[in-house]
Motif scaffolding. Structure first.
Motif: not given
Length: 363
Positions: A49-61
């Motif tokens: 399963i692909p690795v989830k992306g990460w929203n660095a600015a918002g701090g959430y997956a």
């Protein structure tokens, strides 16, 4: 439920309060991959399963598509889809109405001490999901938890959101935390809790291959939000009000597994109010393993739980010798997925007042 002891040989546990921190990564930094670790486990059944992306600015997956989220049972993205009911490796409630598993995350810390004192006074057992970086900071508290019969649970080395990590990092985050607990207590937990409850079939597949069951919850206090969002004066009452509503909920058909945090000062102080509240409402407070009738909550033990059935609450353990983690290899990535330690501070006078109020209530 009485404890049944099955002893083959007795070996000494690691000395309380001691651990060789040079065997572990820097505190609160992402655990580096452990060379050769794949040879210790069979990861052949872990889905690709692909690795989830990460929203660095918002701090959430970043959630995958709805179809993929449901297909992979990616939580919390697929929450409400019912996919978790089809996964036997997801635990979020106690099967028996009237039972209650109170669980505490992210510790241990100095804030854990009054909570342990209260649990000892009331002769109650809880489940503590421990962050490895905190474990090596307070091995004395980890040993105390274990000796008192509380259930210890792996909560990663540095509190990373696991689906956003590559598989080798997921493995090392779980392994370093488990080894730290084992180096101190001589036992390796069977349960793990993914930080923020974020998990999917890949992460759970890795966890299962390493001998872990995934422990989630069905009653969330959201006490961690109060670190920045709620005034100190309202915080404990707000958390207590959640429990007041839950214990009166006529729709309860199973036993709750509730989530609180003992690493932060204010949530830990609020727990001094919620534990007596649940206890006085007539619920049977148990460890997660005990409420699930799972008496083997440590992978390498030769005794059965609950340890609360052992005279004096002390355990005699027959187990394999504690494993040793190799020295960290590549430098770790900085920045833990959690509020800074500065957000954990609350006025000492306020916490003292809470402790005094609880003492007058239950002692």
């Amino acid at each position: 439920m009485k404890s049944i002891l099955v002893l083959s040989s007795v070996v000494a546990l690691a000395a309380a309060g001691t651990i060789d921190i040079t065997k572990y990564p820097p505190l609160d930094q992402q655990a580096p991959p452990i060379p050769g670790i794949n040879a210790s486990y069979d990861f052949s059944k872990v889905p690709a399963i692909p690795v989830k992306g990460w929203n660095a600015a918002g701090g959430y997956a970043i959630c995958p598509s709805t179809a993929d989220a449901i297909s992979w049972c990616s939580l919390p993205c697929a929450q409400g889809s019912g996919c978790d009911a089809t996964r036997k490796d997801i635990i979020s409630s106690c099967p028996t109405k009237g039972d209650w598993a109170m669980t505490f995350d992210d510790g241990p810390s100095n804030n854990t001490v009054p909570l342990l004192d209260l649990l000892d006074k009331l002769n109650l057992k809880a489940t503590f999901c421990l962050v490895g970086s905190r474990v090596v900071e307070r091995p004395d508290l980890v040993q105390r938890m274990f000796d008192s019969g509380h259930q210890l649970c792996v909560h990663t080395w540095s509190h990373r959101v696991l689906p956003t990590m590559t598989s080798d990092v997921v493995i090392s985050e779980l392994e370093y935390c488990a080894r730290a607990i084992q180096d101190i207590t001589g036992t390796r937990p069977t349960y793990m809790r993914p930080p923020t409850g974020d998990t999917d079939d890949r992460v759970r597949g890795i966890s299962a291959a390493m001998g872990f069951k995934t422990l989630l919850w069905d009653h969330d206090t959201f006490d961690w939000e109060g670190v920045s969002l709620y005034p100190n004066a309202l915080w404990p009452q707000w958390i207590q009000n959640n429990f007041t509503q839950w214990i009166k909920d006529p729709s309860l058909t199973k036993g709750p597994i509730s989530l609180e945090h003992d690493v932060y000062t204010m949530p830990a102080a609020a727990a001094l109010l919620t534990v007596p509240l649940v206890n006085q409402a007539g619920f049977k407070i148990k460890t997660a393993g005990e409420c699930l009738s799972d008496m083997r909550v440590y992978q390498n033990q030769s005794y059965l739980l609950p340890p609360s059935g052992v005279a004096g609450g002390k355990l005699t353990v027959s187990t394999a010798s504690a494993s040793s983690a190799p020295a960290p290899g590549a430098s770790a990535t900085a920045g833990a997925n959690k509020p800074s330690s500065s957000s954990r501070i609350a006025p000492a006078s306020f916490v003292a007042a809470i402790v005094a109020a609880v003492a007058a209530l239950v002692f």
